[in-house]
Design an enzyme around this catalytic site. Structure first.
Site, PDB file in Angstrom:
ATOM      1  N   LYS A 132      34.948  40.511  47.535  1.00 47.70           N
ATOM      2  CA  LYS A 132      35.861  41.631  47.332  1.00 47.70           C
ATOM      3  C   LYS A 132      35.994  41.831  45.825  1.00 47.70           C
ATOM      4  CE  LYS A 132      40.097  43.590  49.128  1.00 47.70           C
ATOM      5  NZ  LYS A 132      40.618  44.158  47.888  1.00 47.70           N
ATOM      6  N   CYS A 160      50.773  29.967   5.400  1.00 51.92           N
ATOM      7  CA  CYS A 160      51.147  30.171   3.992  1.00 51.92           C
ATOM      8  C   CYS A 160      52.646  30.030   3.765  1.00 51.92           C
ATOM      9  CB  CYS A 160      50.660  31.538   3.518  1.00 51.92           C
ATOM     10  SG  CYS A 160      51.576  32.889   4.273  1.00 51.92           S
ATOM     11  N   CYS A 197      53.170  37.810   9.717  1.00 57.02           N
ATOM     12  CA  CYS A 197      53.271  37.236   8.389  1.00 57.02           C
ATOM     13  C   CYS A 197      53.014  38.390   7.414  1.00 57.02           C
ATOM     14  CB  CYS A 197      52.228  36.139   8.194  1.00 57.02           C
ATOM     15  SG  CYS A 197      52.060  35.700   6.455  1.00 57.02           S
TER      16      CYS A 197
HETATM   17  S1  IVH Z   1      34.531  47.925  52.268  1.00 55.31           S
HETATM   18  C1  IVH Z   1      37.575  50.625  55.128  1.00 55.31           C
HETATM   19  N1  IVH Z   1      33.615  46.143  50.622  1.00 55.31           N
HETATM   20  O1  IVH Z   1      38.817  46.776  48.757  1.00 55.31           O
HETATM   21  C2  IVH Z   1      37.449  50.004  53.791  1.00 55.31           C
HETATM   22  N2  IVH Z   1      35.673  47.200  50.076  1.00 55.31           N
HETATM   23  O2  IVH Z   1      41.257  46.930  50.590  1.00 55.31           O
HETATM   24  C3  IVH Z   1      36.048  49.567  53.559  1.00 55.31           C
HETATM   25  N3  IVH Z   1      36.629  46.455  47.955  1.00 55.31           N
HETATM   26  O3  IVH Z   1      39.416  50.216  48.826  1.00 55.31           O
HETATM   27  C4  IVH Z   1      35.932  48.950  52.248  1.00 55.31           C
HETATM   28  N4  IVH Z   1      35.038  45.032  47.430  1.00 55.31           N
HETATM   29  O4  IVH Z   1      38.164  49.292  46.830  1.00 55.31           O
HETATM   30  C5  IVH Z   1      34.610  47.002  50.884  1.00 55.31           C
HETATM   31  N5  IVH Z   1      32.656  44.534  49.268  1.00 55.31           N
HETATM   32  C6  IVH Z   1      33.633  45.392  49.504  1.00 55.31           C
HETATM   33  C7  IVH Z   1      34.712  45.584  48.628  1.00 55.31           C
HETATM   34  C8  IVH Z   1      35.721  46.484  48.948  1.00 55.31           C
HETATM   35  C9  IVH Z   1      36.182  45.568  47.047  1.00 55.31           C
HETATM   36  C10 IVH Z   1      37.894  47.209  47.816  1.00 55.31           C
HETATM   37  C11 IVH Z   1      37.751  48.681  48.026  1.00 55.31           C
HETATM   38  C12 IVH Z   1      38.697  49.041  49.113  1.00 55.31           C
HETATM   39  C13 IVH Z   1      39.611  47.868  49.158  1.00 55.31           C
HETATM   40  C14 IVH Z   1      40.106  47.674  50.555  1.00 55.31           C
END
Ligand code: IVH
Length: 671
Positions: free
Chosen positions: A116, A408, A423
């Site tokens: 994520k 200093c 300073c």
């Molecule tokens: S899939 C239906 N894959 O997490 C949502 N999201 O809480 C499908 N995000 O708004 C999202 N890495 O900004 C997906 N590998 C990943 C992700 C990811 C970060 C973020 C994204 C999304 C939020 C969801």
């Protein structure tokens, strides 16, 4: 060059730049240096300016920005941008897996795991292979059209490549600031006396919505894509492979998992390994792989049932605070640093952590001898997040914030409205002096690469250099007094210093280290005022007239030139032969259509930067003035123009024209 030659050259350059770009982002390889890459891009820009008819729709020159968006248009998402259900517990994850199994009524299924990514989600639309729109998540239903800014992100293809490309499709991804770039950005901010940005995510989010896409380009955002919407594949893994083939940047960290046990293994593996990635991540996204299964599982009101986010708990450990030390930076700002009993945290041993400022120490109620929680947040440098009060003993000692400079011994001062202590002994405090020289010689400033931190320290310790101007007085004998310097290295060093005399004015202006004047601001000031003398005699009001110069910068510049010690230093640098005048050529004449008419430009414009307008006016036989008077022909009014200018123009009967009116004038349609 003939048009035919230009067309060929533009095409070749476009392809060449795209090749190196793909190589970098897709295969992590480089065949040319950053400078060589920038040169190719500059050459292309130049040719496109001369022969705009041959500019390709996917020209990489769009990567450098050049557009101003005053207000981002609101765009409805074709598919809503939902959020994900999330959990911190293995048990809940297993419960979710059981619900998936139940929903699929005994069918075999598999998962795709991805990290994520902690950035800003973005929707990208392609039509006929070309990127046509980039839209932020907004409220999930509609977001902001940030296409011009998104086009500067080099890992987002302007044109997709390969076969099997749908006529129209939408991709989702996460725009982020790589950790290294974020650290660099903060270093640059600290260098000019600006406060550091707190974390990479918010900075990325702010950057995506900046008005000036040139600035966005400089920030070097990146983007990982993780979804292809619509009916273009049978499984998510197939969709991801397509994205890779079409030239999108996909993090190689995804993995297909046969069951929830494999998912848990993936989660465990990345709990520590993720810290080696170039960006912040805060969990794992688990997705049911088959798109048909996804459809069967469907959505709740807020999120899909076929995906979940497992969030890592922020890694926080407690360790003893052994003491606090204080660092003095180039601008004199004092930063307290926690000296910790070493602990192993998220892949590295941590011994020190920044405490930012005195307020932070008071807020946390820190005492020496306390056990403190240390976390690796958005910054590479860890931070102290709190005190483990249960472990506090009566023997702890409250922290007495220092009153005098640790270097200093000058009494520290606090500027109203600022958190840091300073300073004030600007010209007598060693780290400030050495810091100023380091700032002066850096690549983006005077670019004297024959000098480094060690040499500067020695030059200072021997009393040979106390300010940048002293560098230009160094003799061969002086340099030979330094450790390890022989004839050849001494010659090298002196040649490096000599060579810097050719560095252009805007870099010199940045190098002299005026607070809040970063490279971009220095460029704007140099372009507008043309010489250091013009800047030095400008009042704050006059400084404010330069494009994008606000109150804070205007005051800082004014104060800098009011200081006699700075005046002496500038005089000495002038005597040394540095460039203190802009050598940029006056724009070439294009026409006389503006017939010596005078213009005052005020406000923000849709299509042009103010400097561009200045150039266009001069190129077409007009004149640019700075204040409204009865003799003025036109007030060219953008948005957010100050009301007093408008009133004055109205009172004096000066014609007030819009950007569109101006274009008509240029085309000779009205007068
Ligand atoms: S899939 C239906 N894959 O997490 C949502 N999201 O809480 C499908 N995000 O708004 C999202 N890495 O900004 C997906 N590998 C990943 C992700 C990811 C970060 C973020 C994204 C999304 C939020 C969801």
């Amino acid at each position: 060059m003939t048009p035919t030659q230009a067309q060929k050259e533009i095409q070749q350059l476009t392809e060449k730049i795209q090749y190196h770009n793909d190589l970098y982002y897709q295969q992590n390889k480089t065949e040319i240096s950053d400078q060589e890459f920038d040169m190719l891009l500059k050459k292309l820009e130049q040719l496109e300016k001369e022969f705009p008819q041959f500019k390709q729709p996917d020209s990489p020159s769009q990567r450098v920005g050049g557009t101003i968006t005053k207000e981002f248009a609101t765009v409805y998402h074709k598919y809503p941008m939902l959020s994900l259900g999330n959990t911190y517990s293995q048990e809940e994850l297993e419960d979710w897996d059981a619900r998936v199994a139940k929903g699929l009524e005994g069918d075999a299924y598999e998962y795709m795991c991805e990290l994520k990514f902690d950035g800003v989600s973005m929707s990208l639309t392609y039509e006929n292979g070309l990127l046509v729109r980039g839209v932020t998540r907004g409220d999930g239903v509609r977001g902001d059209d940030v296409t011009n800014n998104i086009k500067t992100i080099r890992s987002i293809p302007l044109k997709v490549k390969g076969t099997d490309i749908p006529e129209s499709f939408e991709v989702r991804g996460e725009v982020f600031l790589p950790k290294e770039i974020f650290a660099q950005l903060n270093k640059e901010r600290e260098d000019i006396g600006e406060e550091r940005y707190a974390n990479a995510r918010n900075t990325a989010s702010g950057t995506v919505k900046m008005q000036d896409s040139t600035e966005v380009a400089r920030r070097k955002l990146d983007c990982y894509t993780y979804a292809l919407l619509g009916d273009h594949a049978n499984t998510h893994s197939e969709a991801i492979h397509k994205l890779e083939q079409w030239g999108f940047h996909v993090s190689k960290t995804y993995q297909k998992c046969k069951n929830i046990q494999e998912v848990l293994q993936y989660i465990n593996k990345w709990d520590t390994d993720r810290h080696t990635l170039p960006l912040e991540t805060d969990g794992v996204v688990v997705k049911v792989n088959s798109l048909e299964h996804q459809e069967r599982l469907g959505f709740t009101a807020k999120s899909p049932r076929w995906a979940i986010a497992y969030k890592y708990k922020a890694q926080s450990l407690s360790t003893r605070l052994n003491g606090v030390t204080y660092q003095v930076g180039r601008t004199g700002a004092v930063t307290p640093v926690a000296e910790l009993e070493p602990i192993f945290l998220a892949g590295t041993t941590v011994k020190r952590a920044s405490l930012h400022n005195a307020n932070q120490i008071a807020q946390l109620d820190l005492c020496i001898g306390d056990y403190v929680f240390v976390e690796k947040g958005g910054e590479i440098i860890p931070k102290v997040t709190g005190v483990d009060m249960e472990k506090r003993t009566p023997s702890v000692t409250p922290i007495q914030y220092i009153t005098h400079c640790p270097e200093c011994n000058t009494k520290l001062i606090r500027v109203e409205g600022e958190a840091a202590f300073y300073c004030p002994n600007i010209n007598g405090c060693a780290p400030q002096i050495k810091g100023r020289i380091e700032h002066f010689i850096q690549r983006r400033a005077m670019d004297i690469n024959s000098l480094g931190e060690q040499t500067i320290r020695q030059l200072y310790d021997l009393g040979l250099v106390k300010s940048p101007a002293d560098l230009y007085k160094l003799t061969r004998e002086d340099v030979l007094r330094l450790d390890g310097f022989k004839d050849k290295s001494a010659k090298n060093l002196l040649e490096g210093i000599e060579g810097s005399k050719a560095i252009p004015f805007e870099s010199v202006l940045f190098a002299i280290g005026i607070r809040y004047v970063g490279k971009t601001v220095a460029e704007k000031l140099a372009r507008y005022f043309k010489s250091i003398d013009n800047i030095a005699k400008a009042t704050p009001e006059e400084l404010l007239k330069a494009p994008e110069i606000g109150e804070k910068i205007a005051q800082s510049v004014f104060q800098f030139f009011g200081n006699p010690e700075n005046q002496t230093e500038i005089t000495r640098l002038k005597e040394a032969g540095l460039q203190f005048e802009s050598t940029a050529k006056e724009p070439e004449k294009v026409s006389d259509v503006l017939n010596n008419k005078s213009f005052v430009i005020s406000g923000v414009f849709q299509k042009y930067e103010r400097e561009q307008l200045q150039d266009i006016i001069v190129q077409n036989g007009g004149r640019v003035l700075s204040s409204v008077s009865g003799k003025l022909d036109y007030l060219l009014a953008g948005d957010n123009m100050g009301p007093s200018k408008r009133e004055k123009a109205e009172k004096l009967g000066v014609k007030i024209i819009s950007e569109q009116d101006f274009e008509k004038l240029l085309n000779g349609l009205t007068s």
